[in-house]
Design an enzyme around this catalytic site. Structure first.
Site, PDB file in Angstrom:
ATOM      1  N   GLN A  15       3.306  10.022   1.082  1.00 31.28           N
ATOM      2  CA  GLN A  15       4.601   9.326   1.057  1.00 31.28           C
ATOM      3  C   GLN A  15       5.430   9.684  -0.169  1.00 31.28           C
ATOM      4  OE1 GLN A  15       2.717   5.287   2.061  1.00 31.28           O
ATOM      5  NE2 GLN A  15       4.727   5.144   2.999  1.00 31.28           N
ATOM      6  N   GLY A  31       0.837  -1.194   0.000  1.00 29.33           N
ATOM      7  CA  GLY A  31       0.000   0.000   0.000  1.00 29.33           C
ATOM      8  C   GLY A  31       0.867   1.236   0.000  1.00 29.33           C
ATOM      9  N   CYS A  37       6.459  -0.356   6.696  1.00 29.79           N
ATOM     10  CA  CYS A  37       6.048   0.832   5.956  1.00 29.79           C
ATOM     11  C   CYS A  37       7.201   1.252   5.059  1.00 29.79           C
ATOM     12  CB  CYS A  37       5.707   1.950   6.937  1.00 29.79           C
ATOM     13  SG  CYS A  37       5.149   3.470   6.146  1.00 29.79           S
ATOM     14  N   LEU A  38       6.876   1.638   3.813  1.00 29.82           N
ATOM     15  CA  LEU A  38       7.929   2.069   2.891  1.00 29.82           C
ATOM     16  C   LEU A  38       8.619   3.339   3.390  1.00 29.82           C
ATOM     17  CD1 LEU A  38       6.158   1.390  -0.515  1.00 29.82           C
ATOM     18  CD2 LEU A  38       7.930   0.001   0.573  1.00 29.82           C
TER      19      LEU A  38
HETATM   20 NI    NI Z   1       2.998   3.062   5.428  1.00 34.67          NI
END
Ligand code: NI
Length: 177
Positions: free
Chosen positions: A52, A47, A100-101
């Site tokens: 981001q 996701g 998380c990226l």
């Molecule tokens: Ni994330």
């Protein structure tokens, strides 16, 4: 289409509350979603939220096919969700590992609500209304948190269950998200 750099924890954009989208089916929105999609696929993510990649709008994408190489194989349909609203359907929570990226190379155990309804729009302005549970509900909560400036480490209750992926899960292929 383009792969964009993903902002990492510490960048103030990740702490902002994202603005709602007010124009659908526009070339700007379609190219944002294409960039998010290309970036998420390139980084093997589950996701991604628009903030981001530095765009403070209420746009998230998520989804992945069932893949036996990964320890968590629960399939989630590929979804574009804009201006999301979450409604909790029970108080029940469960713990689960998240990554998380924007927090690369790490994993932590986060409590999330098990049952929820999510509503919003897709990129064409069509309504989305789903009732989900389990890992699908977890992914939606993680991505929608990004729109409120919340990163998963802020949700961790027990920091003994937070660490580097290669140490926690040696030798395993683990999806980033
Ligand atoms: Ni994330």
């Amino acid at each position: 289409m383009a792969i964009k750099p993903v902002l990492k924890m510490g960048d103030p954009v990740l702490l902002q509350v994202a603005k709602p989208v007010d124009r659908f089916d526009s070339s700007e929105l379609h190219s944002l979603i294409q960039d998010m999609h290309d970036t998420m696929i390139h980084l093997n993510g589950a996701g991604l939220a628009a903030p981001q990649i530095g765009v403070s709008l209420q746009v998230v994408i998520f989804g992945f096919a069932n893949n036996p190489r990964y320890p968590r194989a629960e399939e989630v349909p590929f979804t574009v969700l804009i201006n999301p609203q979450l409604t909790l359907l029970s108080d029940e929570q469960e713990d689960g590992w998240e990554g998380c990226l924007s927090v690369p190379g790490m994993r932590g155990v986060v409590p999330r609500y098990v049952h929820l309804r999510y509503q919003g729009m897709d990129q064409y302005g069509c309504a989305i209304d789903r009732t989900v549970s389990g890992f699908h509900a977890r992914v939606v909560q993680h991505e929608c948190d990004h729109l409120q400036g919340i990163l998963y480490p802020m949700r961790i209750k027990d920091f003994r269950l937070f660490g580097f992926t290669e140490v926690l899960f040696p030798g395993q292929e683990v999806m980033d998200d």
